[in-house]
Scaffold this motif. Sequence first.
Motif, PDB file in Angstrom:
ATOM      1  N   UNK A  70       0.807  -1.208   0.000  1.00  0.00           N
ATOM      2  CA  UNK A  70       0.000   0.000   0.000  1.00  0.00           C
ATOM      3  C   UNK A  70       0.842   1.261   0.000  1.00  0.00           C
ATOM      4  N   UNK A  71       2.170   1.100   0.062  1.00  0.00           N
ATOM      5  CA  UNK A  71       3.072   2.255   0.016  1.00  0.00           C
ATOM      6  C   UNK A  71       4.103   2.013  -1.096  1.00  0.00           C
ATOM      7  N   UNK A  72       4.618   3.079  -1.685  1.00  0.00           N
ATOM      8  CA  UNK A  72       5.652   2.886  -2.713  1.00  0.00           C
ATOM      9  C   UNK A  72       6.855   2.124  -2.153  1.00  0.00           C
ATOM     10  N   UNK A  73       7.432   1.282  -2.996  1.00  0.00           N
ATOM     11  CA  UNK A  73       8.610   0.517  -2.593  1.00  0.00           C
ATOM     12  C   UNK A  73       9.567   0.365  -3.768  1.00  0.00           C
ATOM     13  N   UNK A  74      10.796   0.041  -3.465  1.00  0.00           N
ATOM     14  CA  UNK A  74      11.800  -0.196  -4.495  1.00  0.00           C
ATOM     15  C   UNK A  74      12.020  -1.694  -4.612  1.00  0.00           C
ATOM     16  N   UNK A 159      13.256  -1.072  -9.545  1.00  0.00           N
ATOM     17  CA  UNK A 159      12.013  -0.511 -10.070  1.00  0.00           C
ATOM     18  C   UNK A 159      11.295   0.195  -8.923  1.00  0.00           C
ATOM     19  N   UNK A 160      10.990   1.481  -9.130  1.00  0.00           N
ATOM     20  CA  UNK A 160      10.269   2.267  -8.121  1.00  0.00           C
ATOM     21  C   UNK A 160       8.783   1.993  -8.286  1.00  0.00           C
ATOM     22  N   UNK A 161       8.294   0.994  -7.564  1.00  0.00           N
ATOM     23  CA  UNK A 161       6.895   0.555  -7.665  1.00  0.00           C
ATOM     24  C   UNK A 161       5.990   1.529  -6.917  1.00  0.00           C
ATOM     25  N   UNK A 162       4.777   1.629  -7.400  1.00  0.00           N
ATOM     26  CA  UNK A 162       3.757   2.474  -6.760  1.00  0.00           C
ATOM     27  C   UNK A 162       2.480   1.643  -6.713  1.00  0.00           C
ATOM     28  N   UNK A 163       1.801   1.581  -5.577  1.00  0.00           N
ATOM     29  CA  UNK A 163       0.590   0.750  -5.480  1.00  0.00           C
ATOM     30  C   UNK A 163      -0.530   1.187  -6.418  1.00  0.00           C
ATOM     31  N   UNK A 164      -0.463   2.394  -6.950  1.00  0.00           N
ATOM     32  CA  UNK A 164      -1.520   2.857  -7.852  1.00  0.00           C
ATOM     33  C   UNK A 164      -1.321   2.384  -9.297  1.00  0.00           C
ATOM     34  N   UNK A 165      -0.220   1.711  -9.597  1.00  0.00           N
ATOM     35  CA  UNK A 165       0.026   1.233 -10.964  1.00  0.00           C
ATOM     36  C   UNK A 165      -0.914   0.076 -11.297  1.00  0.00           C
TER      37      UNK A 165
END
Length: 181
Positions: A70-74, A159-165
């Motif tokens: 639920x939060x951005x992660x690498x 990869x800078x992941x974002x839960x909104x993707x």
Amino acid sequence: MRRTEQPFRKENRADRKLVGFLLLAWVGLALGQLLAQSTASLGVTVLVARRFRIEVSTSQVSFTRSSSTGVPQTIPANEGRFDLTIKTNNDYSSRTNVWFQVSSDLLDSSTGYTIPIERISWQAQGSGFYSGQLRKASPVLVARFTGPGSFTGYLYFFFAEDPSLAPGAYRTTVTILVEGV
């Protein structure tokens, strides 16, 4: 009628010697000219082109989201370390530059959704290799070194992941460019 032989005259002998000498001189002169005309120079030029060889440990880098917090992660690349080796016969005073070139964002071809390519970055290890982030607008410098040799760097992609993707299989191609300057 009997033919009488004339006695050998000294002037004939001298004339013959003179003619022989002149003939020998003429042959020597002609032979000298012939030899002079038979020699030539040949210039030899060899052009050795500048060459580069690119070796990579894998032709694919992939990332997998294991679970959404639920939060951005690498997210690190599934493949781990990416080895990049450049071999060159460059001369000792010339530089070699290595670039990553990307022409498009990450694209899911089934949905048409995209993810900005700038979400992919790397950390570099190795002399002359630089950490960076992919950009669509222009090539990104990965390495720079001087002279001939074999140069190896170790890159760790993230990869800078974002839960909104949106879920999907996103792809693009990165071209490795090598130039000598």
